[in-house]
Scaffold this active site. Structure first.
Site, PDB file in Angstrom:
ATOM      1  N   ARG A   1       0.814  -1.220   0.000  1.00 17.13           N
ATOM      2  CA  ARG A   1       0.000   0.000   0.000  1.00 17.13           C
ATOM      3  C   ARG A   1       0.843   1.265   0.000  1.00 17.13           C
ATOM      4  O   ARG A   1       0.301   2.362  -0.116  1.00 17.13           O
ATOM      5  CB  ARG A   1      -0.936   0.013   1.218  1.00 17.13           C
ATOM      6  CG  ARG A   1      -2.213  -0.785   1.029  1.00 17.13           C
ATOM      7  CD  ARG A   1      -3.224  -0.503   2.127  1.00 17.13           C
ATOM      8  NE  ARG A   1      -3.682   0.877   2.129  1.00 17.13           N
ATOM      9  CZ  ARG A   1      -4.499   1.404   3.038  1.00 17.13           C
ATOM     10  NH1 ARG A   1      -4.930   0.642   4.036  1.00 17.13           N
ATOM     11  NH2 ARG A   1      -4.868   2.658   2.974  1.00 17.13           N
ATOM     12  N   LYS A   2       2.155   1.116   0.131  1.00 11.85           N
ATOM     13  CA  LYS A   2       3.028   2.288   0.178  1.00 11.85           C
ATOM     14  C   LYS A   2       3.408   2.732  -1.233  1.00 11.85           C
ATOM     15  O   LYS A   2       3.279   1.980  -2.203  1.00 11.85           O
ATOM     16  CB  LYS A   2       4.284   1.979   0.990  1.00 11.85           C
ATOM     17  CG  LYS A   2       3.985   1.478   2.411  1.00 11.85           C
ATOM     18  CD  LYS A   2       3.086   2.427   3.183  1.00 11.85           C
ATOM     19  CE  LYS A   2       2.929   2.053   4.647  1.00 11.85           C
ATOM     20  NZ  LYS A   2       1.989   0.950   4.879  1.00 11.85           N
ATOM     21  N   ALA A   3       3.907   3.969  -1.353  1.00  8.50           N
ATOM     22  CA  ALA A   3       4.255   4.516  -2.672  1.00  8.50           C
ATOM     23  C   ALA A   3       5.334   3.692  -3.351  1.00  8.50           C
ATOM     24  O   ALA A   3       5.326   3.522  -4.578  1.00  8.50           O
ATOM     25  CB  ALA A   3       4.713   5.969  -2.526  1.00  8.50           C
TER      26      ALA A   3
END
Length: 380
Positions: free
Chosen positions: A178-180
């Site tokens: 879910r992180k960039a």
């Protein structure tokens, strides 16, 4: 529509092929390459990859030599491992309330919670927005307290022009999907302190402390590492690091796109008086790992109705995160009263994370906002 999606292309495939062809797939040269990219980007002397941000936070508390009798201040609204890291080493997490305009720790509540037993502050940069680091560092330095930056959501985030993870004593990053930037699972510890870097490198690698003294026995093929610490196996593999190297090559574009989408959300939602947009704090440095709104009327019941309406249109959402003090483990162990942290509870009960991801189209955003607006107005 998914709440988020990672951005993969042929660059990840090429670097994975390079890694597999090298036959070196555990922590090694590709991990070192990834660490150098992180250190350069976040302007720190040391970046040490590990298995997750949970592991990074654990390594940070170990490196700071926290333990029983110590208190660690943690915002009451955050992911649970911001507090778990204190529990792992026998310290006590002490929760403080947040500023609803930023979802980050309230410096006034932080200062009031300091005691002679306080040894560290976990400054969470929630959803990609930096915590108020000037105030936090002033409080910490005046009292000789360490600062752990929980930058799980905040790769590339800045605070007044400074990269997070380089401001406190130690920073902790996540590369969850879910992180960039993602490596599948993964994390990293950053620091400018040589002493902390030495401890982290040892603790993530079983407690290894280097080669033995050559005066006792000349070094040769038989030489093995010494183990003067009780450590863990928290190393990132080169396979994961290969994905990370490719991801770092597109970081600027990924963050630019998130900021563009966030600005557009804020504009589209500006006429919805029942919704609070994420406009507080140092928004210039915000990287919007999540775009989190807050429902102003109707509390948790109304929030849940809106999320249900969006789910019926196949639009995936999530609450912002947890009011950690009322989760079972912490509620049972410490008996914190819910009313002690009203903003954290309000944030848990009324936040909605809207979809935001690379290559999200304007039409996708229009659809999210249109159905949210209809749900807010009670339309079907």
């Amino acid at each position: 529509m998914n709440i988020t999606e990672p951005s993969f292309d042929e660059n990840e495939i090429a670097l994975l092929r390079e890694c597999l062809s090298s036959k070196w797939v555990t922590q090694g040269p590709m991990t070192e390459r990834f660490e150098k990219l992180l250190a350069t980007r976040h302007q720190v002397k040391h970046a040490m990859a590990c298995t997750s941000c949970t592991a990074a936070l654990h390594l940070a508390t170990l490196a700071l030599q926290l333990g029983p009798g110590d208190e660690v201040i943690v915002p009451a609204f955050t992911w649970v491992t911001s507090a778990h890291c204190a529990e792992y080493v026998g310290a006590k997490p002490v929760f403080v309330d947040i500023d609803l305009s930023t979802f980050n720790i309230d410096p006034r509540e932080l200062e009031a919670a300091i005691t002679p037993r306080t040894k560290a502050i976990v400054a969470v940069h929630l959803f990609g927005l930096s915590a108020p680091m000037d105030e936090i560092m002033a409080i910490a330095r005046a009292r000789g307290v360490a600062v752990i930056e929980d930058a799980a959501c905040a790769i590339g985030t800045t605070y007044k022009g400074r990269l997070v993870g380089s401001i406190g004593d130690v920073g902790c990053f996540s590369f969850h999907p879910r992180k960039a930037v993602t490596t599948g699972e993964g994390g990293a510890v950053t620091t400018n302190r040589d002493d902390l870097a030495v401890r982290v490198r040892s603790q993530r690698n079983h407690g290894a402390t280097g080669a033995p003294d050559a005066s006792d026995e000349p070094h040769g093929p038989w030489t093995m590492a010494t183990f003067d610490n009780l450590g863990f196996n928290l190393r990132l593999s080169d396979i994961q690091a290969a994905v990370g190297v490719a991801q770092m090559g597109k970081l600027d574009n990924l963050l630019s796109e998130r900021r563009r989408l966030a600005d557009r959300y804020s504009e589209l939602l500006s006429k919805m008086n029942s919704i609070a947009r994420p406009l507080g704090g140092d928004v210039e440095g915000h990287t919007y790992q999540s775009y989190v709104i807050r429902v102003l009327d109707g509390g948790r019941k109304r929030r849940n109705e809106l999320m249900t309406a969006l789910a019926a249109e196949n639009i995936q959402t999530r609450p912002g995160t947890h009011a950690v003090h009322r989760l079972g483990y912490y509620a049972d162990k410490y008996r914190w009263r819910a009313e002690q942290f009203p903003n954290a509870i309000l944030a848990e009960d009324t936040t909605i994370t809207l979809p935001i991801f690379p290559k999200m189209s304007n039409e996708d955003q229009d659809r999210v906002v249109d159905f949210l607006d209809k749900a807010c107005r009670g339309s079907s």
